[in-house]
Design a protein around this motif. Structure first.
Motif, PDB file in Angstrom:
ATOM      1  N   THR A 147       5.447  14.385   8.775  1.00  0.00           N
ATOM      2  CA  THR A 147       5.288  15.572   9.554  1.00  0.00           C
ATOM      3  C   THR A 147       6.367  14.656  10.815  1.00  0.00           C
ATOM      4  OG1 THR A 147       2.737  14.912   9.463  1.00  0.00           O
ATOM      5  CG2 THR A 147       3.479  14.663  11.323  1.00  0.00           C
TER       6      THR A 147
ATOM      7  N   CYS B 277       1.520  24.635   3.077  1.00  0.00           N
ATOM      8  CA  CYS B 277       0.958  24.964   4.289  1.00  0.00           C
ATOM      9  C   CYS B 277       1.421  24.191   5.278  1.00  0.00           C
ATOM     10  CB  CYS B 277      -0.721  24.485   3.571  1.00  0.00           C
ATOM     11  SG  CYS B 277      -1.625  24.453   5.720  1.00  0.00           S
TER      12      CYS B 277
ATOM     13  N   TRP C 247       2.183  21.031   4.337  1.00  0.00           N
ATOM     14  CA  TRP C 247       1.788  20.312   2.653  1.00  0.00           C
ATOM     15  C   TRP C 247       2.188  21.101   1.488  1.00  0.00           C
ATOM     16  CZ3 TRP C 247      -2.256  16.142   3.391  1.00  0.00           C
ATOM     17  CH2 TRP C 247      -2.133  15.720   4.863  1.00  0.00           C
ATOM     18  N   TYR C 248       1.710  20.955   0.339  1.00  0.00           N
ATOM     19  CA  TYR C 248       2.213  21.538  -0.619  1.00  0.00           C
ATOM     20  C   TYR C 248       1.234  20.899  -2.254  1.00  0.00           C
ATOM     21  CZ  TYR C 248       4.970  17.797  -3.142  1.00  0.00           C
ATOM     22  OH  TYR C 248       4.657  16.696  -3.795  1.00  0.00           O
TER      23      TYR C 248
ATOM     24  N   SER D 174       3.208  19.196  10.099  1.00  0.00           N
ATOM     25  CA  SER D 174       3.334  18.440   9.463  1.00  0.00           C
ATOM     26  C   SER D 174       3.237  19.534   8.006  1.00  0.00           C
ATOM     27  CB  SER D 174       2.279  17.590   8.627  1.00  0.00           C
ATOM     28  OG  SER D 174       0.452  18.311   8.555  1.00  0.00           O
TER      29      SER D 174
ATOM     30  N   THR E  20      -5.633  14.589   7.832  1.00  0.00           N
ATOM     31  CA  THR E  20      -5.442  13.743   7.673  1.00  0.00           C
ATOM     32  C   THR E  20      -4.936  14.055   6.106  1.00  0.00           C
ATOM     33  OG1 THR E  20      -7.656  13.510   7.048  1.00  0.00           O
ATOM     34  CG2 THR E  20      -5.860  12.084   8.533  1.00  0.00           C
ATOM     35  N   GLY E  21      -5.404  15.327   5.931  1.00  0.00           N
ATOM     36  CA  GLY E  21      -6.015  16.284   4.589  1.00  0.00           C
ATOM     37  C   GLY E  21      -5.586  17.625   4.092  1.00  0.00           C
ATOM     38  N   ILE E  22      -5.391  18.398   3.315  1.00  0.00           N
ATOM     39  CA  ILE E  22      -5.540  20.059   2.833  1.00  0.00           C
ATOM     40  C   ILE E  22      -5.884  19.993   1.483  1.00  0.00           C
ATOM     41  CG2 ILE E  22      -4.856  21.641   2.736  1.00  0.00           C
ATOM     42  CD1 ILE E  22      -2.425  20.694   5.099  1.00  0.00           C
TER      43      ILE E  22
ATOM     44  N   THR F 271      -0.707  17.688  -0.961  1.00  0.00           N
ATOM     45  CA  THR F 271       0.616  16.775  -1.016  1.00  0.00           C
ATOM     46  C   THR F 271       1.234  16.902   0.479  1.00  0.00           C
ATOM     47  OG1 THR F 271       0.706  15.827  -3.279  1.00  0.00           O
ATOM     48  CG2 THR F 271       2.574  15.462  -1.903  1.00  0.00           C
ATOM     49  N   GLN F 272       1.156  15.926   0.882  1.00  0.00           N
ATOM     50  CA  GLN F 272       1.674  15.940   2.403  1.00  0.00           C
ATOM     51  C   GLN F 272       3.669  15.830   2.055  1.00  0.00           C
ATOM     52  OE1 GLN F 272       0.892  13.111   5.244  1.00  0.00           O
ATOM     53  NE2 GLN F 272       1.617  14.322   7.149  1.00  0.00           N
ATOM     54  N   LEU F 273       4.003  16.495   2.432  1.00  0.00           N
ATOM     55  CA  LEU F 273       5.448  16.410   2.542  1.00  0.00           C
ATOM     56  C   LEU F 273       6.080  15.421   3.917  1.00  0.00           C
ATOM     57  CD1 LEU F 273       8.679  17.942   0.686  1.00  0.00           C
ATOM     58  CD2 LEU F 273       8.485  19.120   2.240  1.00  0.00           C
TER      59      LEU F 273
ATOM     60  N   ASP G 194      -9.927  16.658   8.004  1.00  0.00           N
ATOM     61  CA  ASP G 194      -9.199  17.605   6.742  1.00  0.00           C
ATOM     62  C   ASP G 194      -9.317  18.843   6.432  1.00  0.00           C
ATOM     63  OD1 ASP G 194      -9.426  15.114   5.519  1.00  0.00           O
ATOM     64  OD2 ASP G 194     -11.267  15.171   4.721  1.00  0.00           O
TER      65      ASP G 194
END
Length: 86
Positions: free
Chosen positions: A67, A35, A78-79, A76, A47-49, A63-65, A18
């Motif tokens: 990978t 990100c 993320w936003y 990957s 697995t997370g930001i 939220t993962q956009l 993370d």
């Protein structure tokens, strides 16, 4: 977008790490944090930001956009829409 900023964060974690972002000041009414994460191997992934504005509230999860594996590594995106200001 009224302001953009590039910041390099380094996390020498292991697979399933993370990432916590806590040293960015966010202002304005239309806010989004984006990100991108790049790893040097496919065996390591994020697995997370989370974003912590430092004001004492709970961290907000990105939220993962998507990978994709790129050669020997992985990237990957993320936003986080409307992050807390602080």
């Amino acid at each position: 977008v009224s302001q953009s900023r590039y910041q390099h964060l380094e996390n020498n974690g292991s697979a399933g790490s993370d990432v916590k972002i806590s040293n960015i000041t966010v202002t304005g009414s239309d806010r989004i944090l984006i990100c991108g994460v790049n790893t040097e191997t496919t065996s390591v992934g994020v697995t997370g930001i989370n974003y912590d504005d430092g004001a004492g509230g709970d961290a907000q999860a990105f939220t993962q956009l998507g990978t994709d594996e790129t050669g020997d590594g992985r990237i990957s995106l993320w936003y986080l829409i409307a992050p807390n200001t602080g």
